[in-house]
Design an enzyme around this catalytic site. Structure first.
Site, PDB file in Angstrom:
ATOM      1  N   GLU A 312     -75.163 -13.383  31.316  1.00  0.00           N
ATOM      2  CA  GLU A 312     -75.154 -13.952  29.962  1.00  0.00           C
ATOM      3  C   GLU A 312     -75.858 -15.304  29.930  1.00  0.00           C
ATOM      4  O   GLU A 312     -76.528 -15.645  28.945  1.00  0.00           O
ATOM      5  CB  GLU A 312     -73.716 -14.082  29.452  1.00  0.00           C
ATOM      6  CG  GLU A 312     -72.967 -12.769  29.320  1.00  0.00           C
ATOM      7  CD  GLU A 312     -73.507 -11.863  28.221  1.00  0.00           C
ATOM      8  OE1 GLU A 312     -74.373 -12.306  27.441  1.00  0.00           O
ATOM      9  OE2 GLU A 312     -73.062 -10.706  28.142  1.00  0.00           O
ATOM     10  N   ASP A 430     -78.116  -0.730  30.157  1.00  0.00           N
ATOM     11  CA  ASP A 430     -79.042  -0.754  29.028  1.00  0.00           C
ATOM     12  C   ASP A 430     -80.267  -1.638  29.225  1.00  0.00           C
ATOM     13  O   ASP A 430     -81.409  -1.180  29.135  1.00  0.00           O
ATOM     14  CB  ASP A 430     -78.296  -1.146  27.741  1.00  0.00           C
ATOM     15  CG  ASP A 430     -77.399  -2.370  27.917  1.00  0.00           C
ATOM     16  OD1 ASP A 430     -77.330  -2.927  29.033  1.00  0.00           O
ATOM     17  OD2 ASP A 430     -76.745  -2.770  26.929  1.00  0.00           O
ATOM     18  N   GLU A 553     -67.919   0.130  17.423  1.00  0.00           N
ATOM     19  CA  GLU A 553     -68.443  -0.194  18.744  1.00  0.00           C
ATOM     20  C   GLU A 553     -69.037   1.031  19.428  1.00  0.00           C
ATOM     21  O   GLU A 553     -70.032   0.931  20.135  1.00  0.00           O
ATOM     22  CB  GLU A 553     -67.321  -0.790  19.605  1.00  0.00           C
ATOM     23  CG  GLU A 553     -67.727  -1.191  21.004  1.00  0.00           C
ATOM     24  CD  GLU A 553     -68.602  -2.436  21.064  1.00  0.00           C
ATOM     25  OE1 GLU A 553     -69.024  -2.799  22.172  1.00  0.00           O
ATOM     26  OE2 GLU A 553     -68.877  -3.042  20.008  1.00  0.00           O
ATOM     27  N   GLU A 575     -77.958  -4.264  17.886  1.00  0.00           N
ATOM     28  CA  GLU A 575     -78.894  -3.253  18.388  1.00  0.00           C
ATOM     29  C   GLU A 575     -79.491  -2.373  17.291  1.00  0.00           C
ATOM     30  O   GLU A 575     -80.659  -1.970  17.375  1.00  0.00           O
ATOM     31  CB  GLU A 575     -78.212  -2.393  19.453  1.00  0.00           C
ATOM     32  CG  GLU A 575     -77.897  -3.123  20.734  1.00  0.00           C
ATOM     33  CD  GLU A 575     -76.642  -3.966  20.651  1.00  0.00           C
ATOM     34  OE1 GLU A 575     -76.458  -4.852  21.509  1.00  0.00           O
ATOM     35  OE2 GLU A 575     -75.830  -3.748  19.714  1.00  0.00           O
ATOM     36  N   THR A 668     -83.657  -9.575  25.975  1.00  0.00           N
ATOM     37  CA  THR A 668     -82.585  -8.749  25.422  1.00  0.00           C
ATOM     38  C   THR A 668     -81.682  -9.530  24.478  1.00  0.00           C
ATOM     39  O   THR A 668     -80.806  -8.950  23.846  1.00  0.00           O
ATOM     40  CB  THR A 668     -81.767  -8.105  26.557  1.00  0.00           C
ATOM     41  OG1 THR A 668     -80.984  -7.036  26.032  1.00  0.00           O
ATOM     42  CG2 THR A 668     -80.872  -9.120  27.235  1.00  0.00           C
TER      43      THR A 668
END
Length: 676
Positions: A312, A430, A553, A575, A668
């Site tokens: 993160e 992902d 979710e 997303e 991302t």
């Protein structure tokens, strides 16, 4: 006179119908012999408009045997509507799988008509010839066989008559169900399977575009109005953070509490920098810039807390500083990026490229594929702006290791170096897949293909293989024909089981597919565009099928009613907005741009309407509930960094995009880096 004659004839016919019929002698007959097939139906061939209800299978078969033209009958199940209904059929085949339905075929003496031959293909130039002991795993057009007890000719004809069928697999006589014809949307990923025969349609098929009702294109003035409303939401969320939690990681949007989430690096502030610049909130940007310039903040970056997530921190803090430098060219952001970049660099394993979960931890027995595969863009860009190649060299180690690891058609388990495990495009995997085409593009893309291959071995090949693996293994369809992404439990080799569960996280996939599509030959590119559109449409259904207009979710069982889903929360995820933005910018999909903009605008409006609170935007506990206490006091930094940014970019003018996709790649967390 003619009318009177017609009326007289009509009365005469009615009188004949009313007259009692003379009794006919009925010969005694034994009950007919019937063959019954459970979980089967007859494709077409209905002889009656209405069925006979409340029948059992013996009486249904006897009725068919007593009806001159009936060759077979189908008895609906107890859960059908109407239940236990007997449908008479003019033909006895071909059979198709249908749960709960029973087919009754009287003995040859009672059946009056043999099954008809398979229909000829509409186009005699299209062929589908079977090869023994071959199959295509996954890629099913339907969740059940199109036919059972089918001959190869019937199975081939069933595939040829559908223009979205690329191949058909016919199960062996010992399988359950036997001689079942499975129609496939792709012929990629052929595997050996004893007893199964596969035919591939020739010439190859390209899926037809999915039908949709295109909204009218909006004017430039309306697009500007939409952007202003989204900008207003950005300012509202930023002001809540600035007033109540400036310099802390985040703000609790309902109570206004400052929150430190283990980073202690002003995550929301840094993550929001390039969004503030992009939408023109320059005063807010300068105030945040001055905070970043403080030496005390630089010392924090040089020694991040042991509790902070390496992953993160890389995408939000390092990525946020690099994105701010890209847009503003202010040297302070490059200085601070190098400080935190050195801390991240030190945590990358030089042999495998894996990274630990936190700065104080170790990679452990299951290093995350996503974590290891989501430092490369940041390290590459940092090398460029510092003129120090050590970051790029360290990032390259992961690809050199990973490309030699076991995989199923380009799909890797969630643990780096794993030989079995979960195969997914969702959590813990992902962004590894996301970065494959982006690394290639950042290094120059098609203009420098050979140099890219030399500096990052096989990164484009890994992307190509993963696309093929996704089509062959992970994509499925629901009853409406919509595309979904499943997850696999891989046991090694070609052995796996399937789980019909799709996360909102996986809605990045339409963007991932669309981004690389223009660089393939046109036949492949056209197919990839349709796959990207179909998955983007499913991500829209995540929102549109909920009473709140907001996505959960994840969705289990491809059921948007969420009856099978226990994770119904929404935490301001980006997303889907990301997917619609990329689709709107994809060459070949320009005519659908109004549709993608409409989806994005409706989703934004629903979120802003339901979740705007005093100090920002809250998260939602249950997207099926429209009343009661349904908010969570949580606003992730990616709401400002990603979600609102993508909503804004989606409504930009066609002629003047801020960040063209042939000149920028996004990490991302939606931080932009310019292409070489």
């Amino acid at each position: 006179r003619e009318m009177r004659e017609a009326l007289a004839a009509l009365r005469s016919g009615i009188n004949e119908l009313d007259a009692p019929a003379a009794p006919k002698p009925v010969a005694a007959a034994s009950p007919p012999t019937c063959t019954f097939r459970a979980d089967s139906d007859i494709r077409g061939g209905d002889g009656d408009e209405f069925p006979r209800e409340d029948m059992d299978r013996e009486s249904c078969c006897a009725l068919c045997a007593a009806t001159p033209w009936c060759a077979a009958a189908a008895l609906s199940g107890e859960a059908d509507e109407p239940p236990s209904a007997c449908w008479l059929k003019r033909k006895a085949g071909p059979l198709q799988y249908k749960r709960g339905v029973t087919v009754c075929i009287p003995s040859k003496e009672a059946a009056r008509a043999p099954p008809p031959p398979p229909p000829p293909p509409a186009d005699t130039d299209v062929t589908c010839r079977f090869q023994a002991n071959q199959d295509v795993a996954g890629a099913d057009l339907m969740n059940e066989p199109a036919l059972v007890d089918a001959t190869p000719e019937q199975c081939a004809a069933a595939c040829i008559e559908r223009d979205d069928c690329a191949a058909a697999a016919l199960s062996g006589p010992g399988d359950n169900p036997p001689a079942a014809c499975w129609l496939k949307m792709s012929s990629a990923g052929t595997v050996r399977k004893d007893g199964v025969s596969l035919c591939v349609v020739s010439p190859p098929r390209t899926p037809r575009p999915i039908a949709y009702d295109a909204p009218a294109a909006v004017s430039a003035a309306e697009l500007q109005e939409r952007r202003e409303k989204i900008k207003g939401a950005i300012k509202h969320a930023w002001d809540g953070y600035r007033r109540r939690a400036f310099g802390r990681d985040s703000v609790a949007p309902i109570t206004g509490r400052p929150v430190n989430s283990g980073f202690d690096m002003a995550v929301t502030l840094v993550d929001s920098l390039d969004t503030l610049w992009l939408v023109g909130l320059r005063d807010e940007f300068r105030e945040a810039r001055d905070f970043v310039a403080q030496e005390s903040f630089g010392r924090k970056l040089a020694r991040p807390p042991s509790t902070a997530s390496v992953f993160e921190t890389t995408i939000r803090v390092l990525g946020g500083l690099l994105g701010a430098y890209e847009l503003s060219r202010d040297a302070i952001f490059a200085t601070r990026a190098r400080q935190i970049g050195d801390a991240v660099y030190a945590k990358i394993d030089p042999a495998t490229g894996s990274v630990p979960g936190s700065f104080g931890g170790r990679a452990g027995s299951c290093p995350s594929l996503a974590h290891a595969g989501t430092v490369q863009l940041e390290m590459l860009y940092l090398s460029r702006i510092t003129n120090d190649d050590k970051y790029a060299r360290r990032a390259r180690a992961f690809y050199e290791f990973q490309r030699r690891q076991p995989n199923l058609d380009g799909l890797y388990p969630q643990c780096v170096g794993g030989r079995t495990g979960k195969l997914t495009l969702g959590a813990e995997a992902d962004s590894f897949y996301e970065y494959l085409p982006k690394v290639w593009l950042l290094r120059g893309g098609p203009a420098a293909r050979e140099a890219v291959v030399e500096s990052f071995p096989d990164v484009w090949k890994m992307y190509d293989a993963a696309l093929k693996g996704m089509e062959a293994r992970l994509i499925s369809r629901d009853a409406r024909g919509g595309l979904w992404l499943d997850e696999l439990r891989w046991r090694g080799g070609a052995a796996f089981s399937r789980d019909a569960a799709m996360e909102h996280l996986a809605c990045f996939v339409p963007a991932w597919v669309a981004l690389g599509a223009p660089y393939f030959p046109e036949d492949r590119a056209r197919r990839l565009r349709e796959v990207a559109h179909g998955l983007g449409e499913t991500c829209w259904r995540f929102y549109a099928d909920q009473p709140t207009g907001i996505s959960p979710e994840r969705i289990k069982g491809r059921d948007t009613s969420l009856r099978r889903t226990d994770t119904r929360e929404y935490i301001l995820r980006p997303e889907a907005a990301e997917a619609w933005f990329y689709l709107s910018r994809t060459p070949g999909l320009e005519d659908r741009r109004p549709l993608y903009r409409d989806w994005g605008w409706r989703a934004f409006a629903a979120i802003d309407r339901h979740l705007r609170v005093a100090h920002g935007h809250a998260s939602m506990k249950d997207v099926r509930r429209t009343a009661g206490d349904n908010k969570m006091d949580k606003m992730e930094s990616f709401w400002l960094a990603e979600t609102l940014k993508y909503f804004y970019l989606l409504q930009e003018d066609d002629e003047r995009p801020s960040l063209p996709l042939d000149r920028y790649v996004f990490n991302t967390e939606a931080h932009p880096f310019s292409v070489v």
